[in-house]
Design a protein around this motif. Structure first.
Motif, PDB file in Angstrom:
ATOM      1  N   PHE A   1      -7.700  -2.126  -1.303  1.00  0.00           N
ATOM      2  CA  PHE A   1      -7.713  -2.375   0.141  1.00  0.00           C
ATOM      3  C   PHE A   1      -9.020  -1.888   0.758  1.00  0.00           C
ATOM      4  CE2 PHE A   1      -6.836  -0.533   4.365  1.00  0.00           C
ATOM      5  CZ  PHE A   1      -6.372  -1.653   5.052  1.00  0.00           C
TER       6      PHE A   1
ATOM      7  N   ALA B   1       0.098   0.616   7.313  1.00  0.00           N
ATOM      8  CA  ALA B   1      -0.749   0.256   6.171  1.00  0.00           C
ATOM      9  C   ALA B   1      -1.998   1.123   6.141  1.00  0.00           C
ATOM     10  CB  ALA B   1      -1.125  -1.222   6.244  1.00  0.00           C
TER      11      ALA B   1
ATOM     12  N   ALA C   1      -3.107   3.915   3.226  1.00  0.00           N
ATOM     13  CA  ALA C   1      -4.396   3.822   2.543  1.00  0.00           C
ATOM     14  C   ALA C   1      -5.201   5.109   2.689  1.00  0.00           C
ATOM     15  CB  ALA C   1      -5.189   2.640   3.097  1.00  0.00           C
TER      16      ALA C   1
ATOM     17  N   ASN D   1      -3.758  -0.112  -5.379  1.00  0.00           N
ATOM     18  CA  ASN D   1      -3.759  -1.080  -4.284  1.00  0.00           C
ATOM     19  C   ASN D   1      -4.486  -0.531  -3.060  1.00  0.00           C
ATOM     20  OD1 ASN D   1      -2.300  -2.769  -5.915  1.00  0.00           O
ATOM     21  ND2 ASN D   1      -0.363  -2.535  -4.823  1.00  0.00           N
ATOM     22  N   ARG D   2      -4.328   0.753  -2.801  1.00  0.00           N
ATOM     23  CA  ARG D   2      -5.023   1.364  -1.667  1.00  0.00           C
ATOM     24  C   ARG D   2      -6.539   1.313  -1.865  1.00  0.00           C
ATOM     25  NH1 ARG D   2      -1.259   6.740  -1.976  1.00  0.00           N
ATOM     26  NH2 ARG D   2       0.640   5.882  -1.069  1.00  0.00           N
TER      27      ARG D   2
ATOM     28  N   LEU E   1       0.814  -1.220   0.000  1.00  0.00           N
ATOM     29  CA  LEU E   1       0.000   0.000   0.000  1.00  0.00           C
ATOM     30  C   LEU E   1       0.845   1.265   0.000  1.00  0.00           C
ATOM     31  CD1 LEU E   1      -2.722  -0.972   2.653  1.00  0.00           C
ATOM     32  CD2 LEU E   1      -2.799  -1.264   0.181  1.00  0.00           C
TER      33      LEU E   1
END
Length: 662
Positions: free
Chosen positions: A359, A395, A399, A355-356, A349
């Protein structure tokens, strides 16, 4: 016992390999653990059966030693123990007098005449030698002896073992006894590939050229989990980030990195990421060997991401890696793989917006908050769990750079949880402050400010900064150390967000300003104290940079724009970032309250400073605002509610007002 069950026993392949070489002995029982243990000592009956025909020393006519042990009577045994020497050399030692019958007792003698016999007879030493040779099989070669010929021989051995095992498994799929020997050969061949990591420049191109890499990756789908784990171990060793670092020559290190790049590209072409992720759900972590296999799979991902961070997008988009990681961190019991999963999650992340967002869509925020909630009432039990907690917080902070994730954070009551953690005197407090700073930054953080203003949380944030308890009482010096510099920076970020995003003339803004007026401008004085500390740290860094610039110019070199960017980053880390944030807050309070303006002006004059020093700091902040955004990912995009002004426009208005006052 069913042959299939026996075949799946961990360590069975290594045991079969040893048994093939030591036909004269049978292991009495299977080891109860995967750790290799020394074999049992030989019994007296075994020693009797292994009678050794010891050759005589010298010519046949020089000496004769007869050793006979008939079992008729004790008298005859005593008679047979006599040593008969014919025409012997007077200087020859009779080993029959050695303690314990040690054949090497008199041989192993140092210069001063001390004896270091092993206490073993020749028969016992031969037995020990047999077992040592069996255990030593499959050891790696000396790296200095590795050549292209030995590499090709190792790869050929591996290819033959893999093809033979595949052939026998296809012929006798229901009869493990037909292919168990070839499985043991394959296990040994795979372990021999570990030595290739010692010579990446020679081995890696040959591994790719010969096609062995495709055969190796294909074994990740092997029916035997032990073979899969062997393959994982090999790939983990070959892709280790330290490969080639032991080389002294920089040119050789560069060649090793090129070879590693060639290997990783070949692995990706053969769908290595997808196959490894599939095996994560296949392995049973209740078994020690499987648990170690999972650990090495995660290590392979970290190795490859360290070599090429862009692979994080491929790993998340083309596999089920994100889902597996989110499930793994929710485990009730903590272990190494759980901690490693949180670390890998934070890496994925870190610098990837896609990817965030993924998530957030997979309930990552809700899962992370649920896991972190346990640290509201207790501290981590050890260093490993502390690292797990910090990675999960990191993480979450990464995000929160996405507006969509901030919405999920608000819906999951993340603001409330972070503020509750701020009230506790536990390790999670500092991380909660950092997370709240990330959540409130930017225009998208305005929704969190509404939640923050609903309760007494503004007071809590200020109390954390000004060294008071959440009830407003002063903390004693014994149990309340000064806030860490990282905490200070994040609390200043929260206050900065409050000023940027709270509407003018609103009751919330009036209450915020009142905090800086009460107790004879106590909180304004605290800001000036933080400003002075940051300014002193920055002067040291500036002096170092100026000295480096003079040295560069004296050498006839020029200072390029890239050098200036690096210098600016050093200044930010050396106190400039804190100084900019403090001066930003001071500019707001000076503009909005005449009493605070007079007090701050008076306090600055005592230090031979003025509002012009604040103006100078804000101008540097404004001119480098884009660089801040790119390099730090920091909150450089604040906006007033309604999105009327950008951060750069706000800074310009503050600078103009301070010019009028000065």
């Amino acid at each position: 016992m069913d042959i299939d069950k026996l075949f799946k026993v961990r360590g069975c392949l290594a045991l079969l390999r040893a048994c093939d070489d030591v036909h004269a002995f049978q292991v009495p029982k299977l080891p109860t653990s995967s750790k290799r243990k020394m074999s049992d000592n030989p019994t007296p009956e075994m020693l009797k059966k292994m009678r050794l025909d010891t050759p005589s020393n010298g010519d046949s006519g020089d000496s004769v030693m007869d050793i006979d042990m008939p079992e008729s009577s004790s008298a005859s045994r005593q008679q047979s123990r006599r040593a008969t020497v014919e025409d012997g050399d007077d200087k020859m030692d009779d080993t029959s007098f050695a303690p314990g019958g040690d054949a090497d007792y008199f041989v192993e003698e140092d210069e001063e005449g001390r004896f270091y016999g092993g206490g073993l007879t020749s028969e016992q030493k031969q037995i020990l030698s047999i077992f040592e040779s069996a255990e030593g099989e499959g050891t790696t070669e000396d790296p200095e002896g590795i050549s292209i010929t030995s590499i090709r021989r190792t790869l050929l051995k591996f290819e033959r073992a893999a093809n033979k095992n595949q052939d026998q498994r296809s012929k006798y799929p229901d009869d493990p006894s037909k292919f168990i020997d070839s499985e043991a050969d394959l296990d040994s061949a795979l372990k021999s590939l570990l030595s290739l990591a010692q010579s990446p420049v020679l081995a890696y191109p040959e591994l790719v050229r010969s096609g062995s890499i495709s055969l190796l990756i294909g074994l990740l789908s092997h029916e035997n989990a032990d073979i899969v784990i062997d393959v994982v171990d090999v790939i983990h060793e070959l892709t280790d980030e330290d490969v080639g670092n032991e080389l002294e020559d920089e040119e050789e290190q560069e060649e090793a990195q090129v070879a590693l790049k060639t290997l990783i590209e070949a692995l990706l072409e053969n769908s290595i990421l997808e196959l490894l992720v599939d095996n994560l759900s296949r392995l049973n972590e209740t078994e020690e060997s499987d648990r170690q296999g999972v650990f090495h799979i995660l290590g392979i991902f970290e190795n490859m991401l360290g070599f090429n961070p862009d692979l994080s997008l491929i790993l998340v988009s083309k596999t089920k890696m994100m889902t597996w990681l989110l499930n793994r961190v929710q485990s009730k019991t903590h272990d190494e793989n759980r901690g490693y999963s949180a670390e890998l999650l934070s890496i994925l992340l870190q610098n990837n917006a896609v990817n965030r967002q993924d998530f957030g869509k997979k309930d990552g925020v809700e899962i992370a908050l649920n896991v972190l909630s346990q640290f509201r009432r207790r501290d981590p039990v050890d260093a490993d769990e502390t690292e797990f907690m910090e990675n999960l917080f990191d993480a979450l902070c990464s995000a929160l750079a996405e507006p969509e994730v901030k919405s999920f954070f608000l819906a999951s009551e993340g603001v409330d949880l972070m503020l509750l953690m701020m009230r506790e005197k536990l390790q999670s407090k500092s991380r909660a402050i950092k997370t709240l700073d990330y959540a409130m930054s930017g225009a998208a953080g305005t929704c969190h400010l509404r939640e923050l203003r609903r309760g007494p949380w503004t007071e809590d944030a200020l109390c954390c900064f000004y060294g008071q308890g959440t009830d407003g009482s002063k903390k004693s010096k014994s149990n309340a150390p000064t806030a860490a510099s990282e905490d200070t920076s994040h609390i200043l970020g929260i206050i900065s967000s409050l000023f940027s995003n709270t509407p003018s003339d609103s009751p919330d803004r009036i209450r915020l300003l009142a905090k800086f007026v009460e107790n004879n401008y106590e909180k304004a004085d605290k800001l000036l104290e933080v400003r002075e500390n940051a300014h002193n740290r920055l002067k040291v860094v500036d002096a170092e940079i100026e000295a480096e610039k003079k040295e560069t110019l004296a050498d006839g070199s020029e200072i390029e724009s890239e050098d200036e960017d690096l210098f600016y980053l050093r200044r930010l880390e050396g106190g400039l970032f804190t100084l900019q944030t403090v001066d930003y807050i001071l500019a707001w309070v000076v503009m909005e309250d005449d009493g605070i303006r007079g007090h701050i002006t008076q306090m600055l004059e005592r230090k031979n400073q003025s509002l012009k020093d604040i103006i100078s700091t804000l101008q540097v902040y404004r001119d480098n605002l884009d660089a801040d955004t790119q390099s730090n990912g920091a909150a450089a995009d604040h906006a007033l509610e309604g999105g009327a002004l950008s951060q750069k426009e706000i800074l310009q208005h503050l600078i103009d007002f301070l010019h009028e006052c000065s």
